[in-house]
Design an enzyme around this catalytic site. Structure first.
Site, short mmCIF file in Angstrom:
data_model
loop_
_atom_site.label_atom_id
_atom_site.label_comp_id
_atom_site.label_asym_id
_atom_site.label_seq_id
_atom_site.Cartn_x
_atom_site.Cartn_y
_atom_site.Cartn_z
N ASP A 1 15.62 -56.25 71.33
CA ASP A 1 14.69 -57.07 70.55
C ASP A 1 13.95 -57.99 71.51
O ASP A 1 14.55 -58.88 72.11
CB ASP A 1 15.49 -57.87 69.51
CG ASP A 1 14.59 -58.65 68.56
OD1 ASP A 1 13.41 -58.86 68.88
OD2 ASP A 1 15.10 -59.06 67.49
N HIS A 2 12.64 -57.78 71.64
CA HIS A 2 11.86 -58.54 72.62
C HIS A 2 11.69 -60.00 72.23
O HIS A 2 11.24 -60.83 73.05
CB HIS A 2 10.49 -57.90 72.82
CG HIS A 2 10.01 -57.94 74.24
ND1 HIS A 2 10.34 -58.94 75.10
CD2 HIS A 2 9.23 -57.09 74.95
CE1 HIS A 2 9.78 -58.73 76.28
NE2 HIS A 2 9.11 -57.60 76.21
#
Length: 481
Positions: free
Chosen positions: A451-452
């Protein structure tokens, strides 16, 4: 006295469950908290205990049906005096036992010949079991209390076929030696499991000739009709007629329910909520393969069952300590980032029910032997369908082993609420640069999705590189801890 048991909330906040298999039949005597059915929620198959001690009176729902919380599923005769004030929707007269055996079987919901469904055997109903509650009460009054009394009125005369089932016209007697067939104006005589089988196979029961007593349609009648009609209808069960391509079955539809429904919703939520980034790393894992060979040769560890998945799990737990951002959660309602100081390691497992992700609690505190034992226990429970709902929640990071399917790499979708998921591919023998020369080496590709919002590119890359370093040279662990 009759007690009606409605499907309870199994404590997971779910609104429906599927009855996988009944373990009791009408007429069976049960004790309090006896395991009477296997019920599949969207998370796991759980055992349903009996809330009463008594005799099973009637099963309102057949196995394989999805039932909403609050709907009646089974009634019990717990003894005592019946309610002297019968209601309009009271149960069928107790004198129904005087009706023919086939008629009583037709009124039972969900019981026919022994069949297998989802690995659980279903038992044949015993005719003549206790007073029955009409099946048309199933699903009524969902807002009523979980347990209610249903009085059984007394009858002074034996019931007729019309009394027992108002929507069915009694069949005319068949000619001597000839099976009775349903006419166009009457409902074919059959049991609910037979009707379900016909519905699944796309067969109109009005076209089936019943060979049972009084024209009762059996499962064998449905299957025989299917075999006879294949050349004309193109139904499955026989080689297709290539000379008539229009007869081939073009599609099959099945309901979206239980685990598949939950998995789909979770994957859509994850894919369209968390901005996914996937990175790949291909490494020479020959030293790890050699290490596993030496562990298997060690008498003290030969029975530990340590495999490549356990080694990858240990490498991941060690790498988490160096990049803690991969072990976090984005709490949108609270506007916070939750940092976990423990690793509950999820293991994606393919089962007959679909994809499950049970987790190993505090995996970072286990040694290699402990991880191998936990993985074996987790896999066995998942395949047997006995994984508990608690084991399917609380994960912080996940591993999926796609290598067992011969796949080298992929782009895994995050388990909802987690920051990272690692996919390990198949180990293959490939030509590889080794000490300045080309040699045949054991090569593995790792795929990391993260998850950026929680993990920057530099953090994700460092985390993946650490895992790769441990697998390529296990001795380097000494410099990392």
């Amino acid at each position: 006295m009759i007690k009606v048991f409605k499907l309870p909330d199994l404590g997971e906040g779910l609104t429906e469950s599927e009855i996988v298999a009944w373990l009791v039949a009408p007429g069976d005597e049960v004790t309090l908290n006896q395991h009477i059915a296997d019920v599949e929620t969207a998370k796991a198959v759980v055992e349903l205990p009996s809330p009463f001690a008594g005799v099973v009176s009637v099963l309102h729902q057949p196995a394989g049906v999805v039932v909403r919380v609050g709907e009646p599923i089974v009634s019990f005769d717990i003894g005592g005096e019946p309610d002297p004030l019968p209601t309009a929707d009271a149960a069928a007269p107790a004198a129904a036992d005087a009706a023919p055996v086939e008629q009583r079987e037709a009124n039972l919901v969900g019981y026919g010949p022994t069949v297998e469904r989802g690995g659980h055997p279903q038992r044949r109903a015993r005719p003549g079991g206790g007073p029955a509650v009409p099946a048309d009460q199933a699903g009524s009054d969902p807002a009523a209390p979980a347990v209610r009394e249903t009085p059984v009125p007394q009858s002074t005369h034996p019931p007729t076929a019309a009394d027992a089932e108002p929507d069915r016209v009694a069949p005319a007697p068949a000619a001597a030696g000839q099976p009775a067939a349903a006419s166009a104006t009457e409902r074919p005589r059959s049991t609910p499991p037979v009707r379900a089988l016909a519905r699944d196979l796309g067969i109109d029961l009005t076209t089936v000739t019943g060979t049972g007593r009084d024209g009762l349609i059996t499962r064998d009648d449905v299957r025989a009709h299917l075999t006879e009609s294949v050349p004309a209808t193109g139904l499955p069960g026989a080689p297709p007629d290539r000379s008539r391509p229009e007869t081939l079955v073009r599609e099959t539809r099945s309901p979206i329910k239980s685990l598949r429904k939950l998995t789909a919703a979770a994957m859509v939520q994850s894919a369209f909520t968390a901005p996914h980034v996937t990175e790949f790393l291909t490494i020479d894992v020959t030293p790890t393969v050699d290490l596993l060979d030496s562990l298997r040769a060690d008498r003290q560890l030969a029975d530990a069952g340590i495999g490549i998945l356990a080694v990858v799990a240990k490498a991941l737990c060690l790498a988490v300590g160096r990049t803690p951002s991969v072990n976090t959660r984005w709490d949108e309602p609270a506007g916070e980032i939750v940092q976990f100081h423990h690793v509950n390691l999820g293991i994606a497992a393919a089962t007959p029910r679909g994809l499950l992700v049970p987790n190993i609690v505090d995996a970072d505190r286990l040694d290699l032997r402990g991880l191998a034992a936990a993985l074996a226990e987790l896999t066995t429970a998942a395949r047997a369908g006995s994984t508990t709902p608690a084991a399917l929640s609380g994960g912080t990071i996940t591993i999926t082993n796609i290598g067992v399917f011969g796949i080298d790499a992929g782009t895994p979708i995050l388990n909802p609420g987690e920051a990272a998921i690692l996919a390990m591919g198949a180990i293959r023998s490939r030509p590889w640069e080794y000490r300045g020369k080309i040699a045949l080496r054991k090569v593995l590709t790792l795929s990391l999705s993260f998850d950026h919002r929680l993990v920057d590119g530099e953090q994700g890359s460092r985390f993946l590189a650490d895992i790769g370093t441990i697998l390529a040279d296990p001795v380097r662990v000494l410099t990392m801890v």
